[in-house]
Write an enzyme that holds these catalytic residues in place. Sequence first.
Site, PDB file in Angstrom:
ATOM      1  N   GLY A  90       0.855  -1.184   0.000  1.00 15.65           N
ATOM      2  CA  GLY A  90       0.000   0.000   0.000  1.00 15.65           C
ATOM      3  C   GLY A  90       0.887   1.229   0.000  1.00 15.65           C
ATOM      4  N   ARG A  93       4.600   5.389   1.934  1.00 15.25           N
ATOM      5  CA  ARG A  93       5.332   6.659   2.072  1.00 15.25           C
ATOM      6  C   ARG A  93       4.782   7.717   1.128  1.00 15.25           C
ATOM      7  NH1 ARG A  93       9.722   6.679  -1.851  1.00 15.25           N
ATOM      8  NH2 ARG A  93       9.813   4.687  -2.932  1.00 15.25           N
ATOM      9  N   ASP A 125       9.857   4.335   7.608  1.00  9.71           N
ATOM     10  CA  ASP A 125       9.616   5.651   8.211  1.00  9.71           C
ATOM     11  C   ASP A 125       8.696   6.522   7.365  1.00  9.71           C
ATOM     12  OD1 ASP A 125      11.240   6.462   6.090  1.00  9.71           O
ATOM     13  OD2 ASP A 125      12.998   6.806   7.345  1.00  9.71           O
ATOM     14  N   GLY A 126       8.290   6.018   6.200  1.00 15.94           N
ATOM     15  CA  GLY A 126       7.362   6.771   5.360  1.00 15.94           C
ATOM     16  C   GLY A 126       7.979   7.937   4.629  1.00 15.94           C
ATOM     17  N   ARG A 176       3.871  14.097  -7.219  1.00 17.30           N
ATOM     18  CA  ARG A 176       3.641  13.324  -8.434  1.00 17.30           C
ATOM     19  C   ARG A 176       2.261  13.655  -9.000  1.00 17.30           C
ATOM     20  NH1 ARG A 176       5.110   7.206  -7.974  1.00 17.30           N
ATOM     21  NH2 ARG A 176       3.207   7.092  -6.709  1.00 17.30           N
ATOM     22  N   ARG A 183      -3.250   0.768  -9.725  1.00 19.51           N
ATOM     23  CA  ARG A 183      -2.266  -0.211 -10.169  1.00 19.51           C
ATOM     24  C   ARG A 183      -2.925  -1.580 -10.366  1.00 19.51           C
ATOM     25  NH1 ARG A 183       2.634   1.695  -6.817  1.00 19.51           N
ATOM     26  NH2 ARG A 183       1.953   3.668  -5.927  1.00 19.51           N
ATOM     27  N   ASP A 252       2.517  -4.262  -8.397  1.00 17.95           N
ATOM     28  CA  ASP A 252       2.093  -3.032  -7.719  1.00 17.95           C
ATOM     29  C   ASP A 252       2.745  -1.802  -8.321  1.00 17.95           C
ATOM     30  OD1 ASP A 252       4.368  -4.411  -6.290  1.00 17.95           O
ATOM     31  OD2 ASP A 252       4.510  -2.456  -5.324  1.00 17.95           O
TER      32      ASP A 252
END
Length: 488
Positions: A90, A93, A125-126, A176, A183, A252
């Site tokens: 999922g 980040r 840590d994302g 982005r 996906r 993914d």
Amino acid sequence: MKTLSTLTFANSYSDLPTSLGTQVAAQPLDNPFLIHFNPLVAEKLELASTTALDPSFINIFSGNTTLAGLSPLAMKYCGHQFGQYNPDLGDGRGLLLGEVLTSNGKKWDLHLKGSGKTPYSRMGDGRAVLRSSVREYLASAAMEGLGIATTHALAIIGSQTPVIREKIETAATLIRVAESHIRFGHFEYLFYTGQHDELQQLADYVIEHHFPALLTEAAPYAAMFKQICQRTATMIAAWQAVGFAHGVMNTDNMSILGLTFDYGPFGFIDDYEPSYICNHSDYSGRYAFDQQPAIALWNLSALGYALTPLLDKTEIDHGLEHYQTELQQQYSHNMRQKLGLTIADDTDTVLFSDLFQLLKQHHVDYTLFFRTLSYIAMDELPYSEHLFTSLFSCTSRLKTWLIGYQQRLLLEPNTSQRLTIMLQHNPKYILRNYLAQQAIEEAEQGDFQLIEQLITILAHPFDEHKDAEVLAQLPPNWGKHLEISCSS
């Protein structure tokens, strides 16, 4: 042109079943600052370039403030990674902030990569580091310039927030922009968790928002799958023709719109090597350059299986067959354009394969070979081998190929536009790994000039850019052996 506050936002993805995502707020970066802003991407959003000068822009996209109309959400999906199904995937980040609606009716996702921890971060840590953010920023611009379907990047924001990877680095965010972030793995998640009603809702959403022409089809889900196969074939054919290796073709990382998606350890081929592996973590070579067409088929098969609640086997097989046919036809078309050929001939396969053998045997730079060939007039071809001495250790076999190439051109109805066609399809500039690495190292020292220069050049990679010749030269030896991993 608009400002951030006057953009029209929507959050249609949030209307899908709640299992497909979780509302999450971005975590703020320390002392954020703008590294670069791409005005060409801003134009797609109808956003004024002066937006980059607004301090609120940095604060919003570094997680320090929010913007009315956006509803940040971490998307849930799964996928096959290096051939193995992983249910624990999922947006670990990144956040889908919302969607921008433009006056021409298009919808653009805004996605913030590096936004901090989400429920899908697992042990991470994302965060995204400056290094990976610069690579994706430059790569998406390079692919857009080459005319290859891709996601885009509006800006990079740096910070003083430390993150630990192989060493201590600084965190960054990348904005982005894409027509969709859905996906293959979204459908796999719903299928493998038995959420088949939700899977149908997602398919209906994709058709309504991205393939509306299919709404009147007698079998819209089969038509959707065929369309995804078509777009994937077009993308892969473009990758192979330009010499691009993605590096991590997990399901993914595959877009339902056939967009080049999730730039990690990508690489453009320097010396031609069909088995080129750009990801040093890919020990088996699963995602080597010459494996990409087959891997895309494998991924489409995985998607087809996930769609079995909506499709029967015959419909899936038809879509996969369509992919293979379209891939072959599109790739052959792309390669003929690179050689200035306008009609197909039975001898073309041999012409191509003989050339590839030559390029591999002599470790010839793929991009420079085709660009050099694009300057040579037809009647000069048999006598032009001296123009390739910097690329070939021995040109005797090349001369034979050049004579055969000239003979093939005699079959063309008209060769007057040959060089024009070739110069439009053989780039002078690509994003070589060493150029991206130099831009990263300079950015880490606070110098963003090379990023600016590369963004400008890569937007028009087929032009000459006489003031940037150094960026089109053969890479240094060290630049051919950089190790790139998935580390973000």
